[in-house]
Design a protein around this motif. Structure first.
Motif, PDB file in Angstrom:
ATOM      1  N   SER A 139       2.498  11.001   2.580  1.00  7.10           N
ATOM      2  CA  SER A 139       2.783  12.186   1.778  1.00  7.10           C
ATOM      3  C   SER A 139       3.830  11.932   0.671  1.00  7.10           C
ATOM      4  O   SER A 139       4.152  12.848  -0.069  1.00  7.10           O
ATOM      5  CB  SER A 139       3.260  13.325   2.672  1.00  7.10           C
ATOM      6  N   GLN A 140       4.326  10.703   0.559  1.00  7.05           N
ATOM      7  CA  GLN A 140       5.304  10.385  -0.479  1.00  7.05           C
ATOM      8  C   GLN A 140       4.641  10.439  -1.854  1.00  7.05           C
ATOM      9  O   GLN A 140       3.458  10.147  -2.010  1.00  7.05           O
ATOM     10  CB  GLN A 140       5.847   8.973  -0.300  1.00  7.05           C
ATOM     11  N   ALA A 141       5.437  10.748  -2.859  1.00  8.70           N
ATOM     12  CA  ALA A 141       4.954  10.691  -4.237  1.00  8.70           C
ATOM     13  C   ALA A 141       4.846   9.235  -4.665  1.00  8.70           C
ATOM     14  O   ALA A 141       5.659   8.385  -4.291  1.00  8.70           O
ATOM     15  CB  ALA A 141       5.919  11.431  -5.147  1.00  8.70           C
ATOM     16  N   VAL A 142       3.832   8.925  -5.452  1.00  6.27           N
ATOM     17  CA  VAL A 142       3.618   7.565  -5.940  1.00  6.27           C
ATOM     18  C   VAL A 142       4.569   7.318  -7.096  1.00  6.27           C
ATOM     19  O   VAL A 142       4.703   8.129  -7.992  1.00  6.27           O
ATOM     20  CB  VAL A 142       2.150   7.363  -6.380  1.00  6.27           C
ATOM     21  N   ARG A 143       5.219   6.173  -7.067  1.00  6.05           N
ATOM     22  CA  ARG A 143       6.179   5.844  -8.141  1.00  6.05           C
ATOM     23  C   ARG A 143       5.507   5.136  -9.266  1.00  6.05           C
ATOM     24  O   ARG A 143       4.687   4.363  -9.217  1.00  6.05           O
ATOM     25  CB  ARG A 143       7.290   4.952  -7.595  1.00  6.05           C
ATOM     26  N   LEU A 151      -3.344   1.106   1.797  1.00  2.00           N
ATOM     27  CA  LEU A 151      -2.308   2.044   2.222  1.00  2.00           C
ATOM     28  C   LEU A 151      -1.685   1.607   3.551  1.00  2.00           C
ATOM     29  O   LEU A 151      -0.463   1.626   3.718  1.00  2.00           O
ATOM     30  CB  LEU A 151      -2.884   3.449   2.358  1.00  2.00           C
ATOM     31  N   VAL A 152      -2.522   1.174   4.461  1.00  2.04           N
ATOM     32  CA  VAL A 152      -2.037   0.725   5.774  1.00  2.04           C
ATOM     33  C   VAL A 152      -1.187  -0.542   5.613  1.00  2.04           C
ATOM     34  O   VAL A 152      -0.133  -0.681   6.248  1.00  2.04           O
ATOM     35  CB  VAL A 152      -3.223   0.501   6.742  1.00  2.04           C
ATOM     36  N   ALA A 153      -1.616  -1.447   4.740  1.00  5.16           N
ATOM     37  CA  ALA A 153      -0.845  -2.669   4.507  1.00  5.16           C
ATOM     38  C   ALA A 153       0.500  -2.350   3.851  1.00  5.16           C
ATOM     39  O   ALA A 153       1.526  -2.957   4.198  1.00  5.16           O
ATOM     40  CB  ALA A 153      -1.642  -3.624   3.637  1.00  5.16           C
TER      41      ALA A 153
END
Length: 101
Positions: free
Chosen positions: A97-101, A67-69
């Motif tokens: 907090s974004q939705a995963v595509r 996630l950090v990368a």
């Protein structure tokens, strides 16, 4: 003849100099200078942090390496190389907090 050409060159140079804005006005037009001036008027100036420095701190605080990368890659695509730590933290919170595509 050389006097005429040198005089014309001096007049042209003086005209160009007269039409340039003052150095302080040119600096104040830069977005970074405006942001620092606005922060200085409040009395608090937070230093700018490079993306690499913020990512080093974030890697130590958050162990979700993928996630950090991905956040680092998104910041690079957005060309956000320098910002305050609070701005980076807000961007990271929005990214998480974004939705995963």
């Amino acid at each position: 003849m050389s006097d005429d050409s040198s005089t014309a060159a001096m007049v042209a140079k003086a005209t160009v100099k007269a039409n340039l804005p003052a150095p302080a006005a040119r600096l104040a037009a830069a977005p970074e200078a405006v942001a620092v001036a606005e922060a200085a008027s409040v009395g608090v100036v937070e230093p700018l942090v490079s993306l690499a420095d913020f990512m080093n701190v974030l890697h130590q605080q958050d162990r979700r390496y993928e996630l950090v990368a991905a956040f680092a890659k998104a910041q690079q695509r957005a060309a956000r190389w320098f910002a305050t730590a609070a701005e980076y933290q807000a961007c990271f919170a929005a990214f998480v907090s974004q939705a995963v595509r």
